[in-house]
Design a protein around this motif. Structure first.
Motif, PDB file in Angstrom:
ATOM      1  N   HIS A  16       0.842  -1.184   0.000  1.00  0.00           N
ATOM      2  CA  HIS A  16       0.000   0.000   0.000  1.00  0.00           C
ATOM      3  C   HIS A  16       0.883   1.241   0.000  1.00  0.00           C
ATOM      4  O   HIS A  16       1.925   1.272   0.631  1.00  0.00           O
ATOM      5  CB  HIS A  16      -0.910  -0.005   1.222  1.00  0.00           C
ATOM      6  N   ARG A  18       0.318   5.589  -0.168  1.00  0.00           N
ATOM      7  CA  ARG A  18      -0.682   6.651  -0.256  1.00  0.00           C
ATOM      8  C   ARG A  18      -0.137   7.942   0.357  1.00  0.00           C
ATOM      9  O   ARG A  18       0.815   7.928   1.136  1.00  0.00           O
ATOM     10  CB  ARG A  18      -1.964   6.246   0.473  1.00  0.00           C
ATOM     11  N   PHE A  52       2.893   8.173 -14.041  1.00  0.00           N
ATOM     12  CA  PHE A  52       2.710   7.108 -13.056  1.00  0.00           C
ATOM     13  C   PHE A  52       3.974   6.973 -12.218  1.00  0.00           C
ATOM     14  O   PHE A  52       5.063   6.806 -12.755  1.00  0.00           O
ATOM     15  CB  PHE A  52       2.416   5.775 -13.748  1.00  0.00           C
ATOM     16  N   VAL A  54       5.764   4.599  -9.942  1.00  0.00           N
ATOM     17  CA  VAL A  54       5.681   3.152  -9.770  1.00  0.00           C
ATOM     18  C   VAL A  54       6.686   2.704  -8.711  1.00  0.00           C
ATOM     19  O   VAL A  54       7.888   2.972  -8.834  1.00  0.00           O
ATOM     20  CB  VAL A  54       5.969   2.423 -11.101  1.00  0.00           C
ATOM     21  N   ASP A  63       3.245  -0.930  -6.054  1.00  0.00           N
ATOM     22  CA  ASP A  63       2.122   0.008  -6.094  1.00  0.00           C
ATOM     23  C   ASP A  63       2.333   1.015  -7.223  1.00  0.00           C
ATOM     24  O   ASP A  63       3.453   1.198  -7.710  1.00  0.00           O
ATOM     25  CB  ASP A  63       1.976   0.744  -4.765  1.00  0.00           C
ATOM     26  N   VAL A  64       1.252   1.658  -7.624  1.00  0.00           N
ATOM     27  CA  VAL A  64       1.266   2.667  -8.691  1.00  0.00           C
ATOM     28  C   VAL A  64       0.460   3.858  -8.219  1.00  0.00           C
ATOM     29  O   VAL A  64      -0.661   3.700  -7.716  1.00  0.00           O
ATOM     30  CB  VAL A  64       0.666   2.121 -10.008  1.00  0.00           C
ATOM     31  N   VAL A  65       1.015   5.046  -8.369  1.00  0.00           N
ATOM     32  CA  VAL A  65       0.302   6.276  -8.016  1.00  0.00           C
ATOM     33  C   VAL A  65       0.170   7.129  -9.280  1.00  0.00           C
ATOM     34  O   VAL A  65       1.172   7.621  -9.799  1.00  0.00           O
ATOM     35  CB  VAL A  65       1.043   7.070  -6.925  1.00  0.00           C
ATOM     36  N   SER A 378      -8.944   5.520 -12.099  1.00  0.00           N
ATOM     37  CA  SER A 378      -8.681   5.379 -10.663  1.00  0.00           C
ATOM     38  C   SER A 378      -8.423   3.938 -10.251  1.00  0.00           C
ATOM     39  O   SER A 378      -7.890   3.689  -9.164  1.00  0.00           O
ATOM     40  CB  SER A 378      -9.861   5.936  -9.856  1.00  0.00           C
ATOM     41  N   SER A 381      -4.254   1.506  -9.914  1.00  0.00           N
ATOM     42  CA  SER A 381      -3.444   1.039  -8.776  1.00  0.00           C
ATOM     43  C   SER A 381      -3.914  -0.321  -8.287  1.00  0.00           C
ATOM     44  O   SER A 381      -3.114  -1.189  -7.941  1.00  0.00           O
ATOM     45  CB  SER A 381      -3.505   2.056  -7.632  1.00  0.00           C
ATOM     46  N   GLU A 382      -5.215  -0.512  -8.264  1.00  0.00           N
ATOM     47  CA  GLU A 382      -5.795  -1.740  -7.714  1.00  0.00           C
ATOM     48  C   GLU A 382      -5.435  -2.964  -8.543  1.00  0.00           C
ATOM     49  O   GLU A 382      -5.189  -4.049  -8.003  1.00  0.00           O
ATOM     50  CB  GLU A 382      -7.321  -1.586  -7.624  1.00  0.00           C
ATOM     51  N   SER A 384      -2.889  -3.263 -10.765  1.00  0.00           N
ATOM     52  CA  SER A 384      -1.486  -3.360 -11.183  1.00  0.00           C
ATOM     53  C   SER A 384      -0.588  -3.989 -10.133  1.00  0.00           C
ATOM     54  O   SER A 384       0.514  -4.447 -10.461  1.00  0.00           O
ATOM     55  CB  SER A 384      -0.944  -1.962 -11.526  1.00  0.00           C
ATOM     56  N   ARG A 385      -1.009  -4.003  -8.883  1.00  0.00           N
ATOM     57  CA  ARG A 385      -0.159  -4.543  -7.824  1.00  0.00           C
ATOM     58  C   ARG A 385       0.118  -6.023  -8.058  1.00  0.00           C
ATOM     59  O   ARG A 385      -0.779  -6.812  -8.312  1.00  0.00           O
ATOM     60  CB  ARG A 385      -0.814  -4.369  -6.453  1.00  0.00           C
TER      61      ARG A 385
END
Length: 408
Positions: A16, A18, A52, A54, A63-65, A378, A381-382, A384-385
């Motif tokens: 995670h 954030r 992104f 990463v 994770d990816v933001v 949006s 991120s979910e 790609s982990r």
């Protein structure tokens, strides 16, 4: 791409990543062997001003933001400064690859507020659906073509741009513009179809059917394409629903949800067409392959809709001398004081507009765009982990975002 050493506001925990504590030096929070890579906005797979950030552990994505760039469209501010009818050119610039479907949502919303939606001539409604479905196919061709380019196939992009050009010429013939049309007006249309358009459009539908078969066989069912996309970026249906995903992204996860059926707006209830969904045919339901396959199948259904519209426009609702596409265009647009939300199925999903009016002006007090691209983005991120770094390009492309609609 190199590791970042800037000071930014993030909190990291395994699996995670954030925004949280201020002035935290992010590399100090990484486990041994992990690093931060910046992908974009210069990377072609980001499809515009999108970066992104990463977090990787070797080749595995932790994770990816996503960081949104700015196209400075300022759509909502424009919409709150201009009368409803003068905002249509700005609506075109949201999803500029599918401007007709965006116009359709906007004008229907204003017509519902004015109480004139059911009064439009049937010919007007069929023309709107006809051009919207043509534009839907053109938008899907860009999505599929650039996706193939993202993962290393160059020729399919050229094929699809070739066939999309036929649609661009048809829409240019109708409206005078190739991409930003301003063709659907509140209460009607800019003009009737040009003489001979129906015949030319029918010729195009006959030309495109075998081309879609080629696309399915040589690209979507290609062994290399399947291995590159099957079981990659799997989006479970509950996650898609929780993130507000719509369009092919949601339907690729197995839910038969399409506003053309759910809301039944315009003349869609009178037309016969199916809603394709992902079935996990070559991998897992909701993977990159399913999302692309749904887009190809939707092009087939759009062709069915176009042919039915042409039948009506050359039969029951054929052109007559007394038909005026601008007959119901109001001279002054002044809806009652209300809050109102209208939506339609664009090429990317549910495009909605919220209006707040005061009953005294033709300029909305508040205009808000519900962007399907923003919601679909949006979920990156979910899904790609745990994926490989090379698969991130495939995942981003399968979402099919247009940044003009994200930055609004």
């Amino acid at each position: 791409m190199t590791a970042s050493t800037q000071t930014i506001e993030y909190e990291y925990a395994p699996g995670h990543f954030r925004a949280s504590e201020p002035n935290v030096h992010l590399p100090d929070l990484l486990d041994e062997g992990q690093m931060i890579l910046n992908m974009g906005p210069q990377h072609p797979s980001t499809h515009g001003v999108l970066r992104f950030e990463v977090v990787t552990d070797g080749e595995i994505i932790v994770d990816v933001v996503p960081h949104l760039g700015y196209l400075h469209r300022c759509f909502e501010k424009h919409a709150q400064s201009l009368p409803f009818n003068q905002t249509i050119p700005f609506v075109d610039r949201l999803d500029y690859l599918s401007a007709m479907t965006s116009e359709h949502a906007w004008v229907m919303g204003v017509e519902r507020m004015l109480g004139i939606q059911g009064e439009l001539p049937k010919r007007t409604e069929y023309i709107r659906v006809l051009v919207a479905e043509l534009n839907r196919i053109a938008a899907h061709f860009v999505a599929i073509g650039t996706y193939a380019l993202d993962i290393g196939a160059y020729t399919p992009f050229l094929w699809l741009m070739r066939d999309r050009e036929h649609i661009q010429r048809l829409l240019e013939w109708v409206s005078g513009a190739r991409m930003l049309y301003n063709y659907m007006w509140i209460g009607g249309l800019f003009y009737d179809l040009p003489v001979g358009f129906e015949e030319r459009c029918r010729e195009f539908t006959q030309y495109l059917k075998p081309k879609l078969n080629e696309l399915q066989q040589l690209v979507i069912d290609n062994e290399i394409f399947v291995k590159r996309t099957a079981n990659v970026g799997v989006l479970p249906l509950p996650v898609a629903i929780n993130y507000g995903c719509t369009g092919p992204v949601l339907r690729g996860s197995g839910l038969r949800y399409d506003l053309r059926r759910v809301d039944g707006y315009s003349v869609y209830p009178e037309l016969d067409f199916d809603i394709p969904i992902g079935t996990g045919q070559v991998g897992t339901v909701g993977d990159c392959w399913d999302r692309n396959n749904v887009r190809v199948l939707e092009c087939r259904e759009s062709l069915r809709i176009i042919e039915q519209c042409l039948d009506q426009l050359t039969g029951t609702y054929k052109r007559t001398r007394d038909y005026d596409p601008q007959a119901l265009v109001p001279k002054k647009i002044r809806p009652k004081a209300m809050d109102f939300y209208a939506r339609a199925e664009s090429a990317k999903g549910e495009l909605g507009f919220f209006f707040r009016t005061d009953g005294r002006s033709d300029v909305p007090v508040r205009a808000k765009c519900r962007s399907c691209c923003y919601h679909n983005l949006s979920v990156i991120s979910e899904i790609s982990r745990g994926a490989m770094l090379a698969d991130l390009v495939a995942i981003i492309g399968s979402i099919d975002v247009v940044m003009g609609e994200v930055d609004r």
